[in-house]
Scaffold this active site. Structure first.
Site, PDB file in Angstrom:
ATOM      1  N   TYR A 144      -1.474  -0.049  10.268  1.00  0.00           N
ATOM      2  CA  TYR A 144      -1.775  -0.670   8.969  1.00  0.00           C
ATOM      3  C   TYR A 144      -0.569  -0.542   8.031  1.00  0.00           C
ATOM      4  O   TYR A 144      -0.069  -1.527   7.480  1.00  0.00           O
ATOM      5  CB  TYR A 144      -3.025  -0.015   8.348  1.00  0.00           C
ATOM      6  N   LYS A 153       2.420  -3.472   6.469  1.00  0.00           N
ATOM      7  CA  LYS A 153       2.810  -3.648   5.055  1.00  0.00           C
ATOM      8  C   LYS A 153       4.314  -3.439   4.895  1.00  0.00           C
ATOM      9  O   LYS A 153       4.974  -4.151   4.151  1.00  0.00           O
ATOM     10  CB  LYS A 153       2.038  -2.670   4.164  1.00  0.00           C
ATOM     11  N   SER A 184       0.838  -1.204   0.000  1.00  0.00           N
ATOM     12  CA  SER A 184       0.000   0.000   0.000  1.00  0.00           C
ATOM     13  C   SER A 184       0.866   1.245   0.000  1.00  0.00           C
ATOM     14  O   SER A 184       1.993   1.245   0.526  1.00  0.00           O
ATOM     15  CB  SER A 184      -0.852  -0.018   1.267  1.00  0.00           C
TER      16      SER A 184
HETATM   17  N1  UFG Z   1     -13.234  10.654   2.383  1.00  0.00           N
HETATM   18  C1  UFG Z   1     -14.244  11.515   2.741  1.00  0.00           C
HETATM   19  N2  UFG Z   1     -15.385  10.978   3.238  1.00  0.00           N
HETATM   20  C2  UFG Z   1     -15.563   9.637   3.402  1.00  0.00           C
HETATM   21  C3  UFG Z   1     -14.523   8.768   3.015  1.00  0.00           C
HETATM   22  C4  UFG Z   1     -13.354   9.325   2.525  1.00  0.00           C
HETATM   23  O1  UFG Z   1     -14.118  12.731   2.639  1.00  0.00           O
HETATM   24  O2  UFG Z   1     -16.627   9.205   3.880  1.00  0.00           O
HETATM   25  C5  UFG Z   1     -11.983  11.218   1.867  1.00  0.00           C
HETATM   26  C6  UFG Z   1     -10.770  10.869   2.715  1.00  0.00           C
HETATM   27  O3  UFG Z   1     -10.610  11.797   3.751  1.00  0.00           O
HETATM   28  C7  UFG Z   1      -9.653  10.878   1.689  1.00  0.00           C
HETATM   29  C8  UFG Z   1     -10.344  10.455   0.385  1.00  0.00           C
HETATM   30  O4  UFG Z   1     -11.731  10.646   0.608  1.00  0.00           O
HETATM   31  O5  UFG Z   1      -9.187  12.181   1.540  1.00  0.00           O
HETATM   32  C9  UFG Z   1     -10.109   9.005   0.042  1.00  0.00           C
HETATM   33  O6  UFG Z   1     -10.418   8.220   1.180  1.00  0.00           O
HETATM   34  P1  UFG Z   1     -10.532   6.633   1.132  1.00  0.00           P
HETATM   35  O7  UFG Z   1     -10.917   6.198   2.511  1.00  0.00           O
HETATM   36  O8  UFG Z   1     -11.398   6.215  -0.003  1.00  0.00           O
HETATM   37  O9  UFG Z   1      -9.047   6.165   0.789  1.00  0.00           O
HETATM   38  P2  UFG Z   1      -7.676   6.491   1.560  1.00  0.00           P
HETATM   39  O10 UFG Z   1      -6.903   7.397   0.662  1.00  0.00           O
HETATM   40  O11 UFG Z   1      -7.880   6.934   2.929  1.00  0.00           O
HETATM   41  O12 UFG Z   1      -7.077   5.024   1.695  1.00  0.00           O
HETATM   42  C10 UFG Z   1      -6.384   4.372   0.690  1.00  0.00           C
HETATM   43  C11 UFG Z   1      -6.549   2.874   0.883  1.00  0.00           C
HETATM   44  C12 UFG Z   1      -5.975   2.441   2.197  1.00  0.00           C
HETATM   45  C13 UFG Z   1      -4.546   2.898   2.273  1.00  0.00           C
HETATM   46  C14 UFG Z   1      -4.412   4.365   1.986  1.00  0.00           C
HETATM   47  C15 UFG Z   1      -2.970   4.734   1.842  1.00  0.00           C
HETATM   48  O13 UFG Z   1      -7.916   2.532   0.838  1.00  0.00           O
HETATM   49  O14 UFG Z   1      -6.028   1.044   2.298  1.00  0.00           O
HETATM   50  O15 UFG Z   1      -5.039   4.719   0.767  1.00  0.00           O
HETATM   51  O16 UFG Z   1      -2.758   5.962   2.381  1.00  0.00           O
HETATM   52  F1  UFG Z   1      -4.033   2.688   3.511  1.00  0.00           F
END
Ligand code: UFG
Length: 350
Positions: free
Chosen positions: A152, A156, A128
Site C-alpha cells: 500500500y 503511494k 499517505s
Molecule cells: N487499532 C486497534 N484495533 C482496531 C483497529 C485499529 O487497536 O480494531 C489500532 C491500530 O493498531 C493502530 C490504531 O488503532 O494502532 C489506528 O489504526 P487505524 O487502522 O485506524 O489506522 P492506521 O494508523 O493503521 O492507518 C492509517 C491509514 C492508512 C495508512 C496508515 C499509515 O488509515 O490508510 O495510517 O501508516 F496506511
C-alpha cells in the site's frame, strides 16, 4: 447608501473529483461546492455511495479506463483533478499486492497520461504517511526517508515519484498530500466514514459502544508508549478537504510540484481514543485484548509545518474530542446504521 467598495470574486473553476463518493472525496465535494466551484465526480461506486454526494454531477465509471477519461476530457475543460479513488487496507495489500499495484498505481498512470495529453493543469493526489515506513524519528517531516514497508505504502510512494517525473518531463504539476489518520465527519452529520469492511479505530470503537459490533479489539498493549498502545495523529476530514483546496490554489498560482504532510502534530494513543469515544458517547466501549497487528509502528505523528507555511493551512478541528463528536453524530445518523440491528448489549447507547 449603496456601498461602492470593490467586491473581489474568486473565479469559479471546474474540478474533476475521482472517488468523490467515498469518505474523504465526499467531504471534498462539499468543500468545493461551498467555495462556489463546479464539480464533476467520477466514481465506480465500488467503495463509494451515490447518497454521499451533496451536489455536483456524477459520472459512474472506472478512472483506469482510458475511454472513460477521454469522454470526460474531450467534452469539457477541467481546471484540476483531485484523486481519492484508492484501496486503503495495508493488510489486504500484503495479501494481494497485484490488486494494489493495479488499482493504486497502474490506473493512476493511465490518469496521468490522459491529463498530460489533454493539458489538464493541476492534480491533487491522496498520499499517505505510509510512504515513510517505520519512523526514524517523530514528528515526521517531509524530508524523512521514504521506505515503505508494505505494498500500500509503496504504491503511494511510486505514484509520488511518477508525479515528480511527469512534472519535469511534461509540465504536469501536482501536489501529493500525505495524510496521517483521517478521522471525523461532517459537523452537520450529513457525511462520514462508511468503509466496507471497516478497519479504522474510531468507527470501530463507536460501533462497539453502539452495540453494532461485539467489542473493539485493542491491537497490542506492549508498545513503548506511556500506556502501551499505539499513538497516531488524527486529522479531521474537513481539514483535509480545506488543505486540498489550498493545494489547488497553490498550483493555480504556479507553485511547483511537491508533497505535504497533513496532521495536527498531536499524538493520541488507542486507549486515549477509546476513553474519548466513551466520554463523548456516554457509554463504555467494550474491548478485547488482541495481539499486535503486523506493520503497526508504535508512534506516527506529523510535522505539518510546511503545509501551514506554504499553503497557509490552519486545521479548524484540531482536538480529538471534536473529531470524535462529529464522528459520533454521523455514526448515529448514517443511513445503514439506522436500519442496523443492535445485537450486542450497550442498548442504552441508542
Ligand atoms: N487499532 C486497534 N484495533 C482496531 C483497529 C485499529 O487497536 O480494531 C489500532 C491500530 O493498531 C493502530 C490504531 O488503532 O494502532 C489506528 O489504526 P487505524 O487502522 O485506524 O489506522 P492506521 O494508523 O493503521 O492507518 C492509517 C491509514 C492508512 C495508512 C496508515 C499509515 O488509515 O490508510 O495510517 O501508516 F496506511
Amino acid at each position: 447608501m449603496i456601498s461602492t467598495l470593490p467586491i473581489t470574486l474568486r473565479p469559479h473553476r471546474t474540478l474533476l473529483v475521482i472517488g468523490g463518493c467515498g469518505y474523504i472525496g465526499s467531504h471534498m465535494v462539499k468543500c468545493l461546492l461551498d467555495a462556489g466551484h463546479r464539480v464533476v465526480v467520477l466514481d465506480d461506486l465500488s467503495g463509494g455511495y451515490r447518497d454521499a454526494l451533496l451536489g455536483g454531477e456524477l459520472v459512474v465509471g472506472d478512472f483506469g479506463e482510458r475511454t472513460v477519461l477521454e469522454a470526460l476530457f474531450e467534452g469539457r475543460r477541467f481546471d484540476g483533478v483531485l484523486h481519492f479513488a484508492s484501496l486503503i487496507q495495508v493488510g489486504e495489500s500484503v495479501r494481494d499486492p497485484a490488486l494494489y499495484y493495479r488499482s493504486n498505481m497502474a490506473k493512476v498512470l493511465t490518469l496521468l497520461e490522459a491529463m498530460r495529453d489533454h493539458q489538464v493543469p493541476a492534480l491533487v493526489f491522496s498520499s499517505s504517511a505510509a510512504v515513510y515506513g517505520e519512523p526514524h524519528y517523530v514528528p515526521i517531516d517531509e524530508s524523512h526517508p521514504c521506505t515503505p514497508i508494505n505494498p500500500y505504502g509503496m504504491t503511494k510512494h511510486v505514484v509520488e515519484t511518477m508525479l515528480r517525473d511527469f512534472a519535469v518531463a511534461y509540465g504536469l504539476r501536482a501536489v501529493a498530500l500525505r495524510y496521517f489518520n483521517a478521522a471525523g465527519a461532517d459537523p452537520l452529520g450529513r457525511l462520514g466514514e462508511r468503509h466496507q469492511p471497516e478497519t479504522h479505530l474510531i468507527p470501530l470503537a463507536m460501533q462497539a459502544a453502539l452495540g453494532t459490533r461485539p467489542a473493539l479489539q485493542v491491537f497490542g498493549r506492549d508498545y513503548d508508549t506511556p500506556d502501551g498502545t499505539c499513538i497516531r495523529d488524527y486529522v479531521h476530514v474537513d481539514d483535509l478537504a480545506d488543505a486540498h483546496l489550498l493545494a489547488l490554489e497553490y498550483l493555480w498560482s504556479a507553485g511547483p510540484s511537491t508533497s505535504f504532510n497533513l496532521g495536527n502534530g498531536a499524538g493520541f494513543s488507542v486507549q486515549q481514543v477509546i476513553d474519548t469515544v466513551a466520554a463523548v458517547s456516554g457509554v463504555p466501549v467494550p474491548v478485547e485484548e488482541g495481539a499486535r497487528r503486523a506493520g503497526d509502528p508504535a508512534r506516527l505523528v506529523a510535522d505539518a509545518a510546511r503545509a501551514r507555511q506554504v499553503l497557509g493551512w490552519t486545521p479548524r478541528y484540531g482536538d480529538l474530542e471534536t473529531i470524535v463528536r462529529h464522528a459520533w453524530r454521523w455514526e448515529q445518523l448514517r443511513p445503514d446504521a439506522r436500519a442496523a440491528t443492535r445485537r450486542y448489549g450497550n442498548e442504552q447507547a441508542t
